[in-house]
Design a protein around this motif. Structure first.
Motif, PDB file in Angstrom:
ATOM      1  N   ASP A   1      43.280 -58.450 -74.494  1.00 38.77           N
ATOM      2  CA  ASP A   1      42.956 -59.715 -74.853  1.00 38.77           C
ATOM      3  C   ASP A   1      42.243 -61.009 -73.898  1.00 38.77           C
ATOM      4  OD1 ASP A   1      44.857 -59.892 -76.873  1.00 38.77           O
ATOM      5  OD2 ASP A   1      46.331 -59.027 -74.634  1.00 38.77           O
ATOM      6  N   LEU A   2      41.560 -60.128 -72.739  1.00 42.10           N
ATOM      7  CA  LEU A   2      41.134 -60.560 -71.735  1.00 42.10           C
ATOM      8  C   LEU A   2      40.224 -59.691 -70.412  1.00 42.10           C
ATOM      9  CD1 LEU A   2      39.824 -62.656 -69.051  1.00 42.10           C
ATOM     10  CD2 LEU A   2      41.961 -63.161 -68.218  1.00 42.10           C
ATOM     11  N   ALA A   3      39.380 -59.853 -70.407  1.00 45.42           N
ATOM     12  CA  ALA A   3      38.167 -58.749 -69.244  1.00 45.42           C
ATOM     13  C   ALA A   3      37.616 -59.711 -68.337  1.00 45.42           C
ATOM     14  CB  ALA A   3      37.201 -58.294 -70.518  1.00 45.42           C
ATOM     15  N   ILE A   4      38.467 -59.306 -67.346  1.00 40.55           N
ATOM     16  CA  ILE A   4      37.673 -59.657 -66.182  1.00 40.55           C
ATOM     17  C   ILE A   4      36.045 -58.607 -64.916  1.00 40.55           C
ATOM     18  CG2 ILE A   4      38.492 -60.436 -63.811  1.00 40.55           C
ATOM     19  CD1 ILE A   4      41.097 -61.305 -64.885  1.00 40.55           C
ATOM     20  N   GLY A   5      35.616 -59.259 -65.138  1.00 43.53           N
ATOM     21  CA  GLY A   5      34.604 -58.890 -63.925  1.00 43.53           C
ATOM     22  C   GLY A   5      35.004 -58.745 -62.926  1.00 43.53           C
ATOM     23  N   SER A   6      35.104 -57.584 -62.391  1.00 44.97           N
ATOM     24  CA  SER A   6      36.188 -57.390 -61.456  1.00 44.97           C
ATOM     25  C   SER A   6      35.009 -57.056 -60.072  1.00 44.97           C
ATOM     26  CB  SER A   6      37.223 -56.623 -61.440  1.00 44.97           C
ATOM     27  OG  SER A   6      37.812 -56.617 -60.126  1.00 44.97           O
ATOM     28  N   ARG A   7      35.460 -57.784 -59.039  1.00 42.53           N
ATOM     29  CA  ARG A   7      34.323 -57.276 -57.648  1.00 42.53           C
ATOM     30  C   ARG A   7      35.432 -56.179 -57.025  1.00 42.53           C
ATOM     31  NH1 ARG A   7      34.151 -63.215 -55.866  1.00 42.53           N
ATOM     32  NH2 ARG A   7      35.593 -63.244 -56.739  1.00 42.53           N
ATOM     33  N   TYR A   8      36.665 -55.851 -57.112  1.00 35.62           N
ATOM     34  CA  TYR A   8      36.953 -55.555 -55.906  1.00 35.62           C
ATOM     35  C   TYR A   8      38.502 -54.438 -56.888  1.00 35.62           C
ATOM     36  CZ  TYR A   8      36.697 -59.342 -53.780  1.00 35.62           C
ATOM     37  OH  TYR A   8      35.528 -61.119 -53.122  1.00 35.62           O
ATOM     38  N   VAL A   9      37.962 -53.876 -57.963  1.00 30.97           N
ATOM     39  CA  VAL A   9      37.992 -52.422 -58.229  1.00 30.97           C
ATOM     40  C   VAL A   9      36.780 -51.439 -58.334  1.00 30.97           C
ATOM     41  CG1 VAL A   9      39.381 -53.714 -60.469  1.00 30.97           C
ATOM     42  CG2 VAL A   9      37.757 -53.029 -60.905  1.00 30.97           C
ATOM     43  N   PRO A  10      37.905 -50.155 -58.012  1.00 33.92           N
ATOM     44  CA  PRO A  10      36.418 -49.460 -57.900  1.00 33.92           C
ATOM     45  C   PRO A  10      35.793 -49.548 -58.802  1.00 33.92           C
ATOM     46  CG  PRO A  10      39.024 -48.416 -58.000  1.00 33.92           C
ATOM     47  CD  PRO A  10      38.681 -49.474 -58.589  1.00 33.92           C
ATOM     48  N   GLY A  11      34.378 -49.287 -57.925  1.00 29.82           N
ATOM     49  CA  GLY A  11      32.706 -50.044 -58.882  1.00 29.82           C
ATOM     50  C   GLY A  11      32.311 -50.180 -58.359  1.00 29.82           C
ATOM     51  N   GLY A  12      33.513 -51.918 -58.594  1.00 27.20           N
ATOM     52  CA  GLY A  12      33.008 -53.241 -57.739  1.00 27.20           C
ATOM     53  C   GLY A  12      32.105 -53.477 -56.882  1.00 27.20           C
ATOM     54  N   SER A  13      31.561 -54.413 -56.296  1.00 26.59           N
ATOM     55  CA  SER A  13      30.659 -54.729 -55.146  1.00 26.59           C
ATOM     56  C   SER A  13      30.853 -56.510 -54.643  1.00 26.59           C
ATOM     57  CB  SER A  13      30.048 -53.227 -55.013  1.00 26.59           C
ATOM     58  OG  SER A  13      28.743 -53.486 -55.494  1.00 26.59           O
ATOM     59  N   VAL A  14      30.406 -56.279 -53.714  1.00 26.03           N
ATOM     60  CA  VAL A  14      29.662 -57.477 -53.796  1.00 26.03           C
ATOM     61  C   VAL A  14      28.639 -57.249 -52.260  1.00 26.03           C
ATOM     62  CG1 VAL A  14      30.277 -59.783 -52.431  1.00 26.03           C
ATOM     63  CG2 VAL A  14      31.561 -58.610 -53.398  1.00 26.03           C
ATOM     64  N   PRO A  15      27.503 -57.075 -52.596  1.00 26.77           N
ATOM     65  CA  PRO A  15      26.439 -56.172 -51.899  1.00 26.77           C
ATOM     66  C   PRO A  15      26.370 -57.235 -50.467  1.00 26.77           C
ATOM     67  CG  PRO A  15      26.124 -56.071 -53.576  1.00 26.77           C
ATOM     68  CD  PRO A  15      27.019 -57.129 -53.891  1.00 26.77           C
ATOM     69  N   ASN A  16      25.926 -58.133 -51.010  1.00 26.19           N
ATOM     70  CA  ASN A  16      25.283 -59.218 -50.297  1.00 26.19           C
ATOM     71  C   ASN A  16      26.333 -60.134 -48.964  1.00 26.19           C
ATOM     72  OD1 ASN A  16      23.550 -60.053 -52.925  1.00 26.19           O
ATOM     73  ND2 ASN A  16      22.509 -58.748 -51.516  1.00 26.19           N
ATOM     74  N   TRP A  17      27.332 -60.088 -49.782  1.00 31.72           N
ATOM     75  CA  TRP A  17      28.255 -61.384 -48.599  1.00 31.72           C
ATOM     76  C   TRP A  17      28.348 -61.120 -47.080  1.00 31.72           C
ATOM     77  CZ3 TRP A  17      32.611 -62.945 -52.251  1.00 31.72           C
ATOM     78  CH2 TRP A  17      32.766 -63.834 -52.421  1.00 31.72           C
ATOM     79  N   PRO A  18      27.863 -62.405 -46.611  1.00 35.42           N
ATOM     80  CA  PRO A  18      28.941 -61.713 -44.994  1.00 35.42           C
ATOM     81  C   PRO A  18      30.573 -61.327 -45.103  1.00 35.42           C
ATOM     82  CG  PRO A  18      28.441 -64.285 -45.169  1.00 35.42           C
ATOM     83  CD  PRO A  18      27.786 -63.428 -46.906  1.00 35.42           C
ATOM     84  N   LYS A  19      30.294 -60.441 -43.686  1.00 35.99           N
ATOM     85  CA  LYS A  19      32.346 -60.083 -43.331  1.00 35.99           C
ATOM     86  C   LYS A  19      32.989 -61.276 -43.987  1.00 35.99           C
ATOM     87  CE  LYS A  19      34.823 -57.667 -41.675  1.00 35.99           C
ATOM     88  NZ  LYS A  19      35.700 -55.845 -41.425  1.00 35.99           N
ATOM     89  N   HIS A  20      33.086 -62.294 -43.195  1.00 32.45           N
ATOM     90  CA  HIS A  20      33.687 -63.741 -43.772  1.00 32.45           C
ATOM     91  C   HIS A  20      33.968 -63.554 -44.532  1.00 32.45           C
ATOM     92  CE1 HIS A  20      30.079 -66.253 -42.160  1.00 32.45           C
ATOM     93  NE2 HIS A  20      30.535 -66.854 -43.595  1.00 32.45           N
ATOM     94  N   ARG A  21      32.801 -63.728 -45.070  1.00 30.42           N
ATOM     95  CA  ARG A  21      33.702 -64.471 -46.450  1.00 30.42           C
ATOM     96  C   ARG A  21      33.634 -63.822 -47.871  1.00 30.42           C
ATOM     97  NH1 ARG A  21      29.687 -67.988 -51.182  1.00 30.42           N
ATOM     98  NH2 ARG A  21      31.250 -68.148 -52.524  1.00 30.42           N
ATOM     99  N   LEU A  22      33.282 -62.460 -47.884  1.00 33.64           N
ATOM    100  CA  LEU A  22      34.310 -60.912 -47.629  1.00 33.64           C
ATOM    101  C   LEU A  22      35.725 -61.118 -48.219  1.00 33.64           C
ATOM    102  CD1 LEU A  22      33.802 -58.773 -49.831  1.00 33.64           C
ATOM    103  CD2 LEU A  22      33.736 -56.797 -48.519  1.00 33.64           C
ATOM    104  N   MET A  23      36.099 -61.694 -46.809  1.00 35.41           N
ATOM    105  CA  MET A  23      37.863 -61.665 -46.518  1.00 35.41           C
ATOM    106  C   MET A  23      38.194 -62.135 -46.671  1.00 35.41           C
ATOM    107  SD  MET A  23      38.563 -59.008 -44.724  1.00 35.41           S
ATOM    108  CE  MET A  23      37.419 -57.800 -45.303  1.00 35.41           C
TER     109      MET A  23
END
Ligand SMILES: Nc1nc2c(ncn2[C@@H]2O[C@H](COP(=O)(O)OP(=O)(O)OP(=O)(O)O)[C@@H](O)[C@H]2O)c(=O)[nH]1
Ligand SMILES: [Mg+2]
Length: 240
Positions: A114-136
């Motif tokens: 019913d809802l599909a979420i584009g997720s950064r934090y499931v296997p296969g998802g990523s945030v390639p450019n974020w600095p560590k503090h923003r990711l954390m």
């Protein structure tokens, strides 16, 4: 065939609009695009109107001033629902959400979500450019919201989503008041409470290359505060 309504909130995104629209058309040829523009001063609304005249299937809701992301989605989804579309999509204009992933989101909905979420934090998802503090900050913000509200969703702050119309209708989106990350979390929470089936689809979330960010510390603090209030109200005090 499933009809797809795509809401694109914009605040000074003129440099990204052309590419965004081209990529959306390439990914989902029949989709209808609504640009919700909050008084951009860089000609975003005019550009969107010109693209609409040239390509068709694009319209613009012009609002006089910045009214917040939550409010832009409330307006966009409500119009899509009123027009009878099957699936309501939301995507950022800054190309952080790659339109090429749209078919994956729509497939998930087609398969029964019913809802599909584009997720950064499931296997296969990523945030390639974020600095560590923003990711954390994002990872721990998500964990906090997930724990407090028992969401079982890895990326509840994500803004790249596809809602099936019947779920969206049940969620009474017009009675939400939050914005930014708080709004995405509130919508996830409401989706679950309305009995919605949520599927997270892995995406790579890339940083904007053009234009400026509208993200602020205030939006993060608001989200954490609201999560705490909702959790206390519904779980600790057990008022449902
Ligand atoms: N209509 C409308 N759009 C907004 C508003 N605030 C932000 N946006 C748009 O919402 C999308 C996400 O905003 P961004 O500035 O990229 O914020 P973000 O993605 O949380 O943060 P960054 O990672 O820094 O890009 C973009 O398409 C913005 O143009 C608003 O008040 N009204
Ligand atoms: Mg962004």
């Amino acid at each position: 065939m499933t009809s797809v309504w795509i809401t694109v909130p914009t605040l000074n995104e003129v440099e990204n609009l052309d590419t965004l629209v081209q990529r959306i058309h390439a990914a989902v040829p029949g989709a209808h695009i609504l640009v919700v523009d909050d008084g951009s001063v860089d000609g975003t609304a005019e550009k969107a109107e010109a693209l609409g005249a040239e390509l068709g299937g694009i319209e613009v809701l012009r609002r006089p001033r910045k009214m917040g992301l939550g409010s832009a989605y409330r307006a966009g989804h409500a119009i899509g629902l009123a027009r009878g579309y099957d699936v309501m999509v939301q995507i950022d204009a800054d190309l952080s959400h790659d339109p090429a992933a749209l078919p994956d989101l729509l497939d998930a909905v087609e398969r029964g979500a019913d809802l599909a979420i584009g997720s950064r934090y499931v296997p296969g998802g990523s945030v390639p450019n974020w600095p560590k503090h923003r990711l954390m900050l994002s990872v721990w913000g998500n964990r906090y919201a997930g724990f407090m509200l028992a969401l079982h969703v890895r990326d509840s702050t994500a803004g790249y989503r596809a809602y099936r119309a019947p779920l969206l209708r049940k969620m009474n989106i017009e009675s939400t008041h939050s914005t930014g990350y708080g709004f995405q979390i509130e919508m996830t929470y409401r989706a679950l409470r309305a009995g919605g089936r949520i599927e997270e689809v892995p995406i790579a979330f890339t940083d904007r290359v053009r234009g400026t960010s509208k993200m602020s510390t205030r939006i993060i603090v608001e989200a954490l505060f609201l999560v705490t209030v909702w959790a206390l109200r519904d779980r600790v005090l057990r008022r449902h």
